[in-house]
Scaffold this motif. Sequence first.
Motif, short mmCIF file in Angstrom:
data_model
loop_
_atom_site.label_atom_id
_atom_site.label_comp_id
_atom_site.label_asym_id
_atom_site.label_seq_id
_atom_site.Cartn_x
_atom_site.Cartn_y
_atom_site.Cartn_z
N SER A 71 0.84 -1.19 0.00
CA SER A 71 0.00 0.00 0.00
C SER A 71 0.88 1.26 0.00
CB SER A 71 -0.87 0.02 1.26
OG SER A 71 -0.06 0.22 2.42
N TYR A 72 0.26 2.42 -0.14
CA TYR A 72 0.97 3.68 -0.05
C TYR A 72 1.66 3.81 1.31
CZ TYR A 72 1.84 8.72 0.08
OH TYR A 72 2.42 9.97 0.21
N SER A 73 0.94 3.49 2.38
CA SER A 73 1.54 3.58 3.72
C SER A 73 2.73 2.65 3.84
CB SER A 73 0.49 3.24 4.78
OG SER A 73 -0.52 4.22 4.83
N ASP A 74 2.61 1.43 3.30
CA ASP A 74 3.75 0.51 3.30
C ASP A 74 4.94 1.14 2.59
OD1 ASP A 74 2.15 -1.40 4.54
OD2 ASP A 74 1.73 -2.48 2.67
N SER A 75 4.68 1.72 1.42
CA SER A 75 5.77 2.28 0.61
C SER A 75 6.48 3.39 1.36
CB SER A 75 5.24 2.78 -0.74
OG SER A 75 4.56 4.02 -0.63
N LYS A 76 5.74 4.19 2.10
CA LYS A 76 6.36 5.30 2.80
C LYS A 76 7.12 4.84 4.05
CE LYS A 76 5.54 8.53 -0.07
NZ LYS A 76 6.68 9.16 -0.77
N LEU A 77 6.67 3.73 4.65
CA LEU A 77 7.47 3.12 5.71
C LEU A 77 8.77 2.57 5.12
CD1 LEU A 77 8.10 2.02 8.51
CD2 LEU A 77 6.62 0.06 8.00
N PHE A 78 8.67 1.93 3.96
CA PHE A 78 9.86 1.34 3.35
C PHE A 78 10.87 2.42 2.96
CE2 PHE A 78 7.00 -2.32 1.66
CZ PHE A 78 7.00 -2.91 2.91
N VAL A 79 10.42 3.53 2.40
CA VAL A 79 11.38 4.55 1.96
C VAL A 79 11.99 5.26 3.16
CG1 VAL A 79 9.87 6.57 1.64
CG2 VAL A 79 11.82 6.22 0.13
N ALA A 80 11.22 5.44 4.24
CA ALA A 80 11.81 5.99 5.46
C ALA A 80 12.87 5.04 6.01
CB ALA A 80 10.72 6.23 6.51
N THR A 81 12.58 3.75 5.96
CA THR A 81 13.55 2.74 6.41
C THR A 81 14.80 2.78 5.54
OG1 THR A 81 11.72 1.34 7.17
CG2 THR A 81 13.86 0.27 6.87
N LEU A 82 14.62 2.93 4.23
CA LEU A 82 15.76 3.05 3.33
C LEU A 82 16.65 4.22 3.73
CD1 LEU A 82 17.36 2.48 0.73
CD2 LEU A 82 15.64 3.82 -0.51
N ALA A 83 16.04 5.38 3.98
CA ALA A 83 16.80 6.56 4.35
C ALA A 83 17.63 6.33 5.60
CB ALA A 83 15.87 7.75 4.56
N LEU A 84 17.04 5.69 6.59
CA LEU A 84 17.74 5.48 7.86
C LEU A 84 18.75 4.34 7.76
CD1 LEU A 84 14.83 6.18 10.36
CD2 LEU A 84 16.37 7.76 9.18
N ALA A 85 18.48 3.39 6.86
CA ALA A 85 19.48 2.35 6.60
C ALA A 85 20.71 2.95 5.94
CB ALA A 85 18.88 1.27 5.70
N VAL A 86 20.50 3.86 5.00
CA VAL A 86 21.63 4.52 4.34
C VAL A 86 22.43 5.35 5.35
CG1 VAL A 86 22.26 6.25 2.61
CG2 VAL A 86 20.56 4.51 2.06
N ALA A 87 21.73 6.02 6.26
CA ALA A 87 22.42 6.79 7.30
C ALA A 87 23.33 5.89 8.12
CB ALA A 87 21.39 7.48 8.19
N ARG A 88 22.88 4.68 8.39
CA ARG A 88 23.69 3.74 9.18
C ARG A 88 24.84 3.16 8.36
NH1 ARG A 88 23.16 -1.92 10.09
NH2 ARG A 88 21.22 -1.93 8.88
N ARG A 89 24.57 2.85 7.09
CA ARG A 89 25.57 2.22 6.24
C ARG A 89 26.64 3.20 5.76
NH1 ARG A 89 24.38 -2.64 3.10
NH2 ARG A 89 23.12 -3.99 4.44
N TRP A 90 26.23 4.46 5.53
CA TRP A 90 27.14 5.46 4.96
C TRP A 90 27.34 6.61 5.95
CZ3 TRP A 90 24.81 6.21 -0.65
CH2 TRP A 90 25.00 5.04 -1.40
N PRO A 91 28.21 6.46 6.90
CA PRO A 91 28.39 7.51 7.91
C PRO A 91 28.98 8.81 7.35
CG PRO A 91 30.03 5.77 8.19
CD PRO A 91 29.04 5.27 7.19
N ASP A 92 29.51 8.77 6.13
CA ASP A 92 30.06 9.97 5.51
C ASP A 92 29.02 10.78 4.76
OD1 ASP A 92 29.85 7.82 3.72
OD2 ASP A 92 31.39 8.65 2.39
N VAL A 93 27.74 10.33 4.79
CA VAL A 93 26.65 11.00 4.08
C VAL A 93 25.58 11.40 5.09
CG1 VAL A 93 24.80 10.68 2.38
CG2 VAL A 93 27.08 9.76 1.92
N TYR A 94 25.02 12.58 4.92
CA TYR A 94 23.86 12.98 5.71
C TYR A 94 22.61 12.46 4.99
CZ TYR A 94 27.18 16.42 7.59
OH TYR A 94 28.27 17.04 8.15
N SER A 95 21.98 11.45 5.56
CA SER A 95 20.80 10.84 4.96
C SER A 95 19.61 11.00 5.90
CB SER A 95 21.04 9.35 4.67
OG SER A 95 19.88 8.73 4.13
N ASN A 96 18.54 11.62 5.41
CA ASN A 96 17.38 11.91 6.24
C ASN A 96 16.09 11.68 5.45
OD1 ASN A 96 18.43 13.38 8.86
ND2 ASN A 96 19.65 14.22 7.16
#
Length: 242
Positions: A137-162
Amino acid sequence: MARVFITGSADGLGRAAAETLLDDGHELVVHARSTARLRAVDDLIGRGAAAVAGDLADLEQTRHVAEQVNTLGRLDAVIHNAGVYTGPDILPVNVVAPYVLTALIERPHRLVYLTSGMHSGGRAELRGIDWTGRGGSYSDSKLFVATLALAVARRWPDVYSNTVDPGWVPTRMGGPHAPDDLRLGHLTQEWLATSDDAEARTSGGYWFHQRRRDPHPAALDPRFQDALLASLADYTGVTLSG
């Protein structure tokens, strides 16, 4: 001044952000889903913006968008703005495309992903998800993209990901009677992409109108983050580097 790429720049929040950033003297790369649709950003191109085209619902076209962007040179920031609310393209556009572009575009200094307050109603469940468009669903997709952003923040400490909730604003998607402020709807992503403010130079945040809020707990869960990245890598054949 920053070099910023904004997906979905032909209308709505993406176009509004592009106009403001150009006004502020930044260098822009705008995006539309087709070469014909680029006519909607002719005025932005006339003001100096570069442009790329590709349908983010299509995996191969999304790869080509990344190739076009890389040809233009290194970016300072990417705003993953493009999104759809209904129809079969919700997961491809809202989740798969940001993942592929993140993995394939030369790593910028800052990444901003648009989510929604509706992400709080998303299901932290990947079983049964078909990234071609069925089973989410749309709500699922927005949870997934928020999770992606925070996963990138954890994986790439040299990048500001929000990730940013722009609110329910009066765009074509939000409708003319949406109650939130349109200017505030695109201010936070511009700020996170370009500002030297100390708060803007942080990572791993879920933001609403320049204020950090608590996202759905699953978005912060490293196990769910890793499961999401693995599922997207399996589907796309594109792996997010460590």
